[in-house]
Design a protein around this motif. Structure first.
Motif, PDB file in Angstrom:
ATOM      1  N   LEU A  83     -72.489 -58.731 -78.011  1.00  0.00           N
ATOM      2  CA  LEU A  83     -71.185 -58.758 -78.681  1.00  0.00           C
ATOM      3  C   LEU A  83     -70.215 -59.736 -78.016  1.00  0.00           C
ATOM      4  CD1 LEU A  83     -70.780 -54.901 -79.210  1.00  0.00           C
ATOM      5  CD2 LEU A  83     -71.629 -56.591 -80.840  1.00  0.00           C
ATOM      6  N   THR A  84     -70.744 -60.810 -77.458  1.00  0.00           N
ATOM      7  CA  THR A  84     -69.891 -61.784 -76.771  1.00  0.00           C
ATOM      8  C   THR A  84     -68.783 -62.307 -77.680  1.00  0.00           C
ATOM      9  OG1 THR A  84     -71.716 -62.498 -75.342  1.00  0.00           O
ATOM     10  CG2 THR A  84     -69.853 -64.005 -75.580  1.00  0.00           C
ATOM     11  N   ILE A  85     -69.132 -62.649 -78.908  1.00  0.00           N
ATOM     12  CA  ILE A  85     -68.147 -63.252 -79.811  1.00  0.00           C
ATOM     13  C   ILE A  85     -67.050 -62.264 -80.202  1.00  0.00           C
ATOM     14  CG2 ILE A  85     -67.814 -64.314 -82.081  1.00  0.00           C
ATOM     15  CD1 ILE A  85     -70.582 -65.584 -81.752  1.00  0.00           C
ATOM     16  N   PRO A  86     -67.384 -61.073 -80.743  1.00  0.00           N
ATOM     17  CA  PRO A  86     -66.293 -60.152 -81.100  1.00  0.00           C
ATOM     18  C   PRO A  86     -65.489 -59.663 -79.902  1.00  0.00           C
ATOM     19  CG  PRO A  86     -68.423 -59.097 -81.419  1.00  0.00           C
ATOM     20  CD  PRO A  86     -68.687 -60.538 -81.173  1.00  0.00           C
ATOM     21  N   THR A  88     -64.864 -61.392 -77.150  1.00  0.00           N
ATOM     22  CA  THR A  88     -63.991 -62.500 -76.770  1.00  0.00           C
ATOM     23  C   THR A  88     -62.815 -62.610 -77.732  1.00  0.00           C
ATOM     24  OG1 THR A  88     -65.857 -63.718 -75.825  1.00  0.00           O
ATOM     25  CG2 THR A  88     -63.877 -64.981 -76.334  1.00  0.00           C
ATOM     26  N   LEU A  89     -63.091 -62.484 -79.030  1.00  0.00           N
ATOM     27  CA  LEU A  89     -62.017 -62.527 -80.024  1.00  0.00           C
ATOM     28  C   LEU A  89     -61.051 -61.361 -79.838  1.00  0.00           C
ATOM     29  CD1 LEU A  89     -64.015 -63.551 -83.226  1.00  0.00           C
ATOM     30  CD2 LEU A  89     -62.428 -64.975 -81.915  1.00  0.00           C
ATOM     31  N   MET A  90     -61.576 -60.193 -79.455  1.00  0.00           N
ATOM     32  CA  MET A  90     -60.714 -59.040 -79.201  1.00  0.00           C
ATOM     33  C   MET A  90     -59.748 -59.332 -78.059  1.00  0.00           C
ATOM     34  SD  MET A  90     -61.686 -55.238 -77.808  1.00  0.00           S
ATOM     35  CE  MET A  90     -61.823 -55.862 -76.124  1.00  0.00           C
ATOM     36  N   LEU A  94     -55.681 -59.480 -78.070  1.00  0.00           N
ATOM     37  CA  LEU A  94     -54.831 -58.688 -77.181  1.00  0.00           C
ATOM     38  C   LEU A  94     -53.880 -59.573 -76.384  1.00  0.00           C
ATOM     39  CD1 LEU A  94     -57.416 -56.060 -75.842  1.00  0.00           C
ATOM     40  CD2 LEU A  94     -55.542 -55.642 -77.443  1.00  0.00           C
ATOM     41  N   ILE A  95     -54.393 -60.718 -75.908  1.00  0.00           N
ATOM     42  CA  ILE A  95     -53.541 -61.644 -75.141  1.00  0.00           C
ATOM     43  C   ILE A  95     -52.452 -62.230 -76.035  1.00  0.00           C
ATOM     44  CG2 ILE A  95     -53.517 -63.853 -73.921  1.00  0.00           C
ATOM     45  CD1 ILE A  95     -56.386 -63.148 -72.950  1.00  0.00           C
ATOM     46  N   PHE A  96     -52.850 -62.696 -77.213  1.00  0.00           N
ATOM     47  CA  PHE A  96     -51.905 -63.303 -78.143  1.00  0.00           C
ATOM     48  C   PHE A  96     -50.832 -62.296 -78.551  1.00  0.00           C
ATOM     49  CE2 PHE A  96     -51.151 -65.884 -82.149  1.00  0.00           C
ATOM     50  CZ  PHE A  96     -50.672 -66.983 -81.447  1.00  0.00           C
ATOM     51  N   ARG A  97     -51.247 -61.061 -78.779  1.00  0.00           N
ATOM     52  CA  ARG A  97     -50.285 -60.021 -79.156  1.00  0.00           C
ATOM     53  C   ARG A  97     -49.323 -59.742 -78.015  1.00  0.00           C
ATOM     54  NH1 ARG A  97     -50.597 -53.785 -78.944  1.00  0.00           N
ATOM     55  NH2 ARG A  97     -51.773 -54.372 -77.113  1.00  0.00           N
ATOM     56  N   GLY A  98     -49.843 -59.701 -76.779  1.00  0.00           N
ATOM     57  CA  GLY A  98     -48.985 -59.459 -75.626  1.00  0.00           C
ATOM     58  C   GLY A  98     -47.947 -60.555 -75.437  1.00  0.00           C
ATOM     59  N   VAL A  99     -48.364 -61.806 -75.622  1.00  0.00           N
ATOM     60  CA  VAL A  99     -47.428 -62.923 -75.518  1.00  0.00           C
ATOM     61  C   VAL A  99     -46.374 -62.824 -76.613  1.00  0.00           C
ATOM     62  CG1 VAL A  99     -47.217 -65.423 -75.707  1.00  0.00           C
ATOM     63  CG2 VAL A  99     -49.111 -64.434 -74.410  1.00  0.00           C
ATOM     64  N   ALA A 126     -57.507 -57.952 -82.841  1.00  0.00           N
ATOM     65  CA  ALA A 126     -58.019 -57.070 -81.789  1.00  0.00           C
ATOM     66  C   ALA A 126     -58.609 -55.795 -82.384  1.00  0.00           C
ATOM     67  CB  ALA A 126     -56.898 -56.733 -80.803  1.00  0.00           C
ATOM     68  N   THR A 127     -57.921 -55.216 -83.359  1.00  0.00           N
ATOM     69  CA  THR A 127     -58.390 -53.977 -83.972  1.00  0.00           C
ATOM     70  C   THR A 127     -59.680 -54.196 -84.754  1.00  0.00           C
ATOM     71  OG1 THR A 127     -56.110 -53.211 -84.167  1.00  0.00           O
ATOM     72  CG2 THR A 127     -57.756 -52.072 -85.496  1.00  0.00           C
TER      73      THR A 127
END
Length: 337
Positions: A83-86, A88-90, A94-99, A126-127
């Motif tokens: 599940l590397t791709i999902p 990583t996208l998660m 999460l990072i983008f939302r935090g920023v 993320a969800t």
């Protein structure tokens, strides 16, 4: 009889995952609900309702991931590889939302719509990816020689994508019920109106998944529908129906406690999570690798357990205290700035 450290660590990881789903679920749900609320002041109340606690919720995700890495290294290696791709996208979501969470309060009025959209996209991404991970765990992973034997796109299936949509709906319902508890009219009334369609959508999704999984996985069908399992497990769907009916009634009742819809939504999430655990037990890498086959040596699990028994109570006390301090309604014009 000796202590089974694998069982203890499985319980810790499940508890951490459930705590994350519960606490970060309504947090992400608030971002998912942004398109339904256009008023900037109401959006500020939505974000301020989680501002004091949101960044501590990811602690449970870190604890669960670290526990899986240390206690069940084979499971960690297979799941991360598959599940590397999902995943990583998660993390990107999460990072983008935090920023976006921080910048939307500091931005000029001209730039705030961009950060609102970033908060929305990060929350949904993320969800949705978390839901894909849940679906992939149910579907299982091919393993050969203690390594993932599939491809990097095995997760890209209709069932897994459907589970992603289902989790978006579940988190939106958590967010709406949270805001029923934390806000006042007119925002609270808007959230009450959203609870009913979101609940109906979630029940339809849960019904489809409950039919889809036993039709495609014979071992899950045997687990749920063979006797006497059927009688032992019947309370799970019965409680889902009862709690859903109660939630439907409380969503428009002005006399019930404002916390009732949120508590009942938590109960539905717990029942759904329990159904997942019942379906895959005792496999940590369905459909073939059990807890004990994927476990680290007992010495490693025991060493880690000492640290876990020290840190988990601290996290629980900190979490309880932060929610206690910031209890009550969030008013317009107050909060994080």
């Amino acid at each position: 009889m000796g202590i089974d450290l694998s069982i203890i660590w499985f319980v810790i990881i499940v508890f951490s995952t459930l705590m994350y789903i519960v606490m970060d679920g309504f947090d992400l749900g608030i971002g998912i609900l942004f398109p339904f609320i256009r008023d900037n002041a109401d959006r500020d109340v939505m974000v301020n309702s989680v501002a004091p606690v949101w960044d501590g919720n990811e602690t449970w995700l870190v604890l669960g991931g670290a526990g899986l890495f240390g206690a069940f290294p084979l499971a960690y290696a297979v799941i991360v590889d598959a599940l590397t791709i999902p995943l990583t996208l998660m993390l990107i979501g999460l990072i983008f939302r935090g920023v976006a969470f921080e910048f939307r309060f500091k931005a000029t009025p001209a730039h705030r719509p961009f950060w609102d959209k970033a908060f929305l996209v990060g929350s949904i991404l993320a969800t949705f990816c978390q839901g894909i991970v849940v679906g992939a765990v149910i579907s299982g992973f091919p393993v050969a020689g203690r390594a993932f034997a599939g491809t990097q796109l095995d997760w890209l299936t209709a069932f897994n994508l459907f589970c992603g949509v289902g989790l978006v709906v579940a988190y939106a319902l958590l967010g709406a019920s949270w805001l029923v508890m934390k806000s006042e009219d007119p925002l609270q009334q808007k959230m009450r109106e959203l609870v009913k369609p979101l609940l109906l959508a979630l029940l339809i999704i849960m019904a489809i998944i409950s039919i889809w999984t036993p039709l495609t996985h014979s071992q899950i069908a045997t687990r749920w529908f063979s006797l006497p399992n059927l009688f032992w497990l019947l309370p799970v769907p019965v409680l889902v129906v009862l709690f859903s009916f109660w939630l439907w009634k409380s969503s428009y009742s002005k006399t019930s406690l404002h916390s009732t819809p949120f508590v009942l939504t938590l109960a539905l999430i717990f029942l759904g999570f329990s159904g997942l655990g019942i379906s895959i037990w005792p496999y940590i890498i369905p459909p073939s690798v059990t807890l004990w086959q994927a476990a680290a040596p007992p010495q490693s699990q025991g060493f880690m357990l000492v640290g876990a028994l020290f840190i988990i109570p601290i996290i629980l006390v900190y979490t309880f205290w932060s929610y206690y301090v910031f209890r009550g309604k969030v008013q317009h014009g107050e909060g994080y700035h």
